[in-house]
Structures are given as C-alpha cells and as structure tokens.
Write a protein that holds these residues in place. Sequence first.
Motif, PDB file in Angstrom:
ATOM      1  N   ILE A  13      44.078  41.715  42.413  1.00 46.78           N
ATOM      2  CA  ILE A  13      43.028  42.855  43.031  1.00 46.78           C
ATOM      3  C   ILE A  13      42.022  42.903  42.158  1.00 46.78           C
ATOM      4  CG2 ILE A  13      42.611  44.966  44.048  1.00 46.78           C
ATOM      5  CD1 ILE A  13      45.291  44.984  45.055  1.00 46.78           C
ATOM      6  N   TYR A  14      42.324  42.977  40.641  1.00 47.55           N
ATOM      7  CA  TYR A  14      41.488  43.134  39.429  1.00 47.55           C
ATOM      8  C   TYR A  14      40.569  41.766  39.530  1.00 47.55           C
ATOM      9  CZ  TYR A  14      44.485  46.797  37.914  1.00 47.55           C
ATOM     10  OH  TYR A  14      45.391  47.886  37.726  1.00 47.55           O
ATOM     11  N   VAL A  16      39.776  39.822  42.016  1.00 43.22           N
ATOM     12  CA  VAL A  16      38.970  39.744  43.259  1.00 43.22           C
ATOM     13  C   VAL A  16      37.902  40.685  43.127  1.00 43.22           C
ATOM     14  CG1 VAL A  16      38.950  40.320  45.673  1.00 43.22           C
ATOM     15  CG2 VAL A  16      40.722  38.882  44.793  1.00 43.22           C
ATOM     16  N   SER A  17      38.117  41.855  42.486  1.00 45.40           N
ATOM     17  CA  SER A  17      36.947  42.816  42.175  1.00 45.40           C
ATOM     18  C   SER A  17      35.951  42.367  41.271  1.00 45.40           C
ATOM     19  CB  SER A  17      37.589  44.280  41.744  1.00 45.40           C
ATOM     20  OG  SER A  17      38.330  44.014  40.720  1.00 45.40           O
ATOM     21  N   GLY A  18      36.329  41.299  40.089  1.00 48.07           N
ATOM     22  CA  GLY A  18      35.461  40.817  39.242  1.00 48.07           C
ATOM     23  C   GLY A  18      34.739  40.204  39.985  1.00 48.07           C
ATOM     24  N   VAL A  20      33.783  39.908  43.223  1.00 50.82           N
ATOM     25  CA  VAL A  20      33.029  40.875  44.110  1.00 50.82           C
ATOM     26  C   VAL A  20      31.672  41.432  43.313  1.00 50.82           C
ATOM     27  CG1 VAL A  20      32.643  42.951  45.528  1.00 50.82           C
ATOM     28  CG2 VAL A  20      34.657  41.147  45.862  1.00 50.82           C
ATOM     29  N   VAL A  21      32.031  41.918  42.090  1.00 49.19           N
ATOM     30  CA  VAL A  21      30.967  42.607  41.051  1.00 49.19           C
ATOM     31  C   VAL A  21      29.817  41.350  40.725  1.00 49.19           C
ATOM     32  CG1 VAL A  21      30.443  43.478  38.942  1.00 49.19           C
ATOM     33  CG2 VAL A  21      32.374  44.373  40.399  1.00 49.19           C
ATOM     34  N   TYR A  76      30.084  35.467  35.462  1.00 54.08           N
ATOM     35  CA  TYR A  76      31.639  35.627  35.906  1.00 54.08           C
ATOM     36  C   TYR A  76      32.227  35.701  34.461  1.00 54.08           C
ATOM     37  CZ  TYR A  76      36.335  35.889  37.130  1.00 54.08           C
ATOM     38  OH  TYR A  76      37.559  36.350  37.162  1.00 54.08           O
ATOM     39  N   THR A  83      35.227  43.698  34.301  1.00 52.52           N
ATOM     40  CA  THR A  83      35.830  44.380  35.255  1.00 52.52           C
ATOM     41  C   THR A  83      37.225  44.547  35.399  1.00 52.52           C
ATOM     42  OG1 THR A  83      33.673  43.694  36.662  1.00 52.52           O
ATOM     43  CG2 THR A  83      35.851  44.460  37.863  1.00 52.52           C
ATOM     44  N   LEU A  87      39.414  48.153  35.217  1.00 53.89           N
ATOM     45  CA  LEU A  87      40.352  48.632  36.269  1.00 53.89           C
ATOM     46  C   LEU A  87      41.676  48.633  35.677  1.00 53.89           C
ATOM     47  CD1 LEU A  87      38.877  46.491  39.139  1.00 53.89           C
ATOM     48  CD2 LEU A  87      38.654  48.918  38.882  1.00 53.89           C
ATOM     49  N   ASP A  91      43.697  52.172  35.579  1.00 53.73           N
ATOM     50  CA  ASP A  91      44.945  52.360  36.415  1.00 53.73           C
ATOM     51  C   ASP A  91      46.151  52.896  35.422  1.00 53.73           C
ATOM     52  OD1 ASP A  91      46.344  52.128  38.594  1.00 53.73           O
ATOM     53  OD2 ASP A  91      47.340  50.130  37.961  1.00 53.73           O
TER      54      ASP A  91
END
Length: 102
Positions: A13-14, A16-18, A20-21, A76, A83, A87, A91
């Motif tokens: 998930i981290y 994927v969020s990278g 998206v950012v 990226y 990112t 995260l 966490d």
Amino acid sequence: MAGVMGAYLGSPIYMVSGIVVVLAMTPFDVVSTRLYNQPTDTQGKGLMYRGMLDALLQTARTEGIFGMYKGIGASYFRLGPHTVLSLFFWDQLRILYYTYTK
C-alpha cells in the motif's frame, strides 16, 4: 512483533501511494520547471507563459496529456521512497503511541 508485521503487510500500500503521489505531482513539477526555465525580457517577465495555468494548457495542447508526465521516472525515484518511508515511520510511530498510552 505486531508492529513489524503490520508494517510488512502495509508495504504494498505504501508503494501504491507513492505512485499516486507521483501521478498527482508530476504535472506541477513539469509546469514549474518550464516556468523557471523560460526566457525573460529585460523586466524579468516570462516570454513564453503568462502563468501556471497558461503553461499547463499550452503543454497539454502541444504535447498532449503525456507531455505533462515527462520525467515521471525521475519523479518516482525522488518522491516514491520519500512517501514509502514517511508512511512506514508514521505507522510505526502510531503503533508505539498506542502501545505506550494504554
């Protein structure tokens, strides 16, 4: 141990969020780079673009939507690890906080 396992399970998930950012930020990076690199007149006014929106529209018109994502690989490699690590540590700090405040 639960904190480490939770971080391990959250790592996709981290990533994927990278992504998206990077997808959200790259057009603004491209536009700001073009604004900074445009030639200026003697008063310092840009000769190619009137502002951020104008640079965004001109780039989209002349190069298409993919023109807004030039340099996405470099973006990226710059924003992705930041990112992911942000995260991950957020966490871990959250887990520590809830462990020691109960």
